[in-house]
Design a protein around this motif. Sequence first.
Motif: not given
Lengths: 126, 497
Positions: B394-401, B406-409
Motif C-alpha cells: 500500500y505504502v509503496l504504491s502510494a509513493a509511486a503515485d 527516492l523514497l521507494i528506493m
Amino acid sequence: MYNLELQNNLITTSVYGSAIALILIGLYAVLVKKNLIKIVIGLSIIDAGIHLLFVAIGYIKGFTAPIFSPGSENLANKMVDPVPQALVLTAIVIGFATTAVALSLVIRLYKHHNTARIDQIKSLKW
Amino acid sequence: MVISPVHYIAVPLLAAFLIPLLSKFIHKELARIVPGIVFLYSIFISITLMLQIGDKGIISEVIAGWQAPWGINLVFSPFSGFLASLMSIIGFLIWLYSYNFKKIDKEQSQKYHILQMMMVTGAIGIVLTGDIFNLFVFMEITAITAYSLTSFYRERDGAEAGFKYLLIGSFASVLILLAIMILYTQLGTLNMAEIAQKSHLIPTSLKTTIIVLFLVGFGIEAEMFPLNGWAPDAYSQSPGPIGAAFAGIVVKAGVYALVRVIFTLFDIHGAYDFLIYGGLITMIIAETSALAQTNLKRMLAYSSIGQMGFVLMAFGIGTHQAIVGALFLMFNHAIIKSLLFMSGSYLTYNSLTKQISALSGLGKKLPLVSILFGIGAFAIVGLPPFSGFWSKLYVLSAAADKNMLLLIMTILAVSIVEIIYYFRVVSTLYYGKQNPEIEIQKPSINAMVSMIALGITILVVGVYPDVITNLLENAATALTDKATYIQSVLTQNLPIN
C-alpha cells in the motif's frame, strides 16, 4: 483572548520574568548537574516555572478570583480566567507523581550502584 | 445498559482502585484476574461501538453535562475507534500472556497487572479524547506507568533505563505543556475541534512555534529520531510482555497524537514534508543500528523504532491510499511486534544477557515458539503470504503515485537490511549449534494461546487482507475529513445513547 503585550506593567513583567528564570534555572540543573537528586530538583523547578507562567497568562489586572460567592454573583465579567488555574492544579498533581516516581528510581539506582552520580552509572549506554 | 466511550476510561480506573481492596479482603488471585475482565469488557465496548458508528458516524460523548467547546469530550470516530479497539485487543492478549509469566509472579504481580491496565487505559484515553489538555493528562498517565514498568525487575538495570526514560519523558511533557499554553493564549480554547476551526487565526510565527513544540514533545513518545534515546534501553530492561506493550500500544498513542496535531489541529504546509524526512531518517538510522545489535531485545527495539519511522513517513505522503497504508502498518506492527517480543522472551527466558547467540539451535527444542517467531520475522520484513506484505505494498504504491522514486528506493533498501538481520536470528534459531547448557522454558498454556492467536491473525490478514481493509478505509477517511469531525463535535449537543 489575552495578549501578552497588553499586560505591560511592572508586576506582570516580573512574574513572567521569574517564571522564565525558573525554567532556565531548572534546565541548567537538569543539564549540568551530575547528582541524581539535583536533577530531580531541577525537573521540579522547571515544572514550577511552567505553572507560574500558566497562572500569569490567565491573570487580568484588577479582576477578582473566579469564585461565585454571596455578594459576588454579578461579577462574572470581572473575574480572571479560571481555566489556566484549573489546568495548573492538574499539572501540579502530575508533577508530584512524576517527582515521586523519579525519587523512587533514584533510591533504587543508589542501592544498585552505591552512588548517586549520573556519570558513574553506566551499565547502559547513555 | 448504555454503552459509551466513557467506559473505556471509567471502568479501568474504578478497577484499579478496587483491585488492592478485593485482593486483600476476598481473594489474592483477583488482583490478576480483574484486569483481564476489564480488558474483555473494553473489547466488548469496542465491538458494540464499532457496530454503532457504522450507521451513526462519529460518536461525541460529553462528560459531566458540559457541552463540547467548554467541557471535555470523548470522540469515537472510525479512526480513533479503530485504534482504541486495537489497543484493547493487544492489551488483553498481553494480559493473557503475562498471567503466568513466571518472573512476573516472583515479584508482586498485583502491581504489575494494575500498572499494565493503567498504561493501556492511558493510551486509549489519548486516542479518544477531544480535548488537548486532557490528551496531555492521558499522555502523563501512560508515561508514568511506563516508567514504573520499565524499572519493574530489580535485578536488571531497569531503574537506569526507567530514569533515562523519565528524564526524556518529563522534557516532553514540559514542551507539550508550553505548546498548550501558547495555544490557549491565542485561541482561548482547549477543545480540539474548536482549535481546528480557528487555527487559521494564529499568526504564522506562533503557529510554527506551537507545532514545533508539539512535534518534539509527541515525537519523543513516538520514537522519532533523534528523540528515541530512551527506547532501546526501556525495551530491553523491561519485562518481555511490556516490550510488546510499548511497541503495540504506547508508541501507537504517540503516533496518534502527532498525526492528530498535524492533520486535524493545524493545516500548516511543510509539516507533511517534515514527517517524510523525519520518518525517513528515523528508519534508516534505526534499521542500520538494529543490524549491529547482538542483544535480541535491543534489536527488536531498534526494529520497532524503524517501523515507526516508516509509519510517520507513510502519513507524511498524505494521500488517502498512503494513510490507509500507514494505518495498516500500525495494525501490523502492533500484532507482529507483540508476537516477536512474546515469543522472543520465551526463547531467551533463562539467558540473562538476552544475546542472539543464546537462541542457537532452539528451533528443535521449542518448535512451536520458534515457528511463531519465524512467522513474525517473515511478516515484519514483508514476505508475501504474511500480513506485512500488504501494508508495504500500500505504502509503496502510494509513493509511486506521487512519483517519489527516492523514497521507494530507500524503503526497499531498508527492507533488505531488515531481511538480513531478521534472517540472521531465524537461521541461528534453526541451524545454530545446540548449546546443551541452556535450560529452556516451556511456555504456559495461556501464553501459547495468546501467541497462536496473534500468529493466526497474521496469516489470516495475509491471505485475506479484505477482512481489515474496510475498517482501514473508513479510518483513513475519518482522519482526513476535518469538516465532519469539527461539525460532529461542536454541533452534536445531545448525548448519544
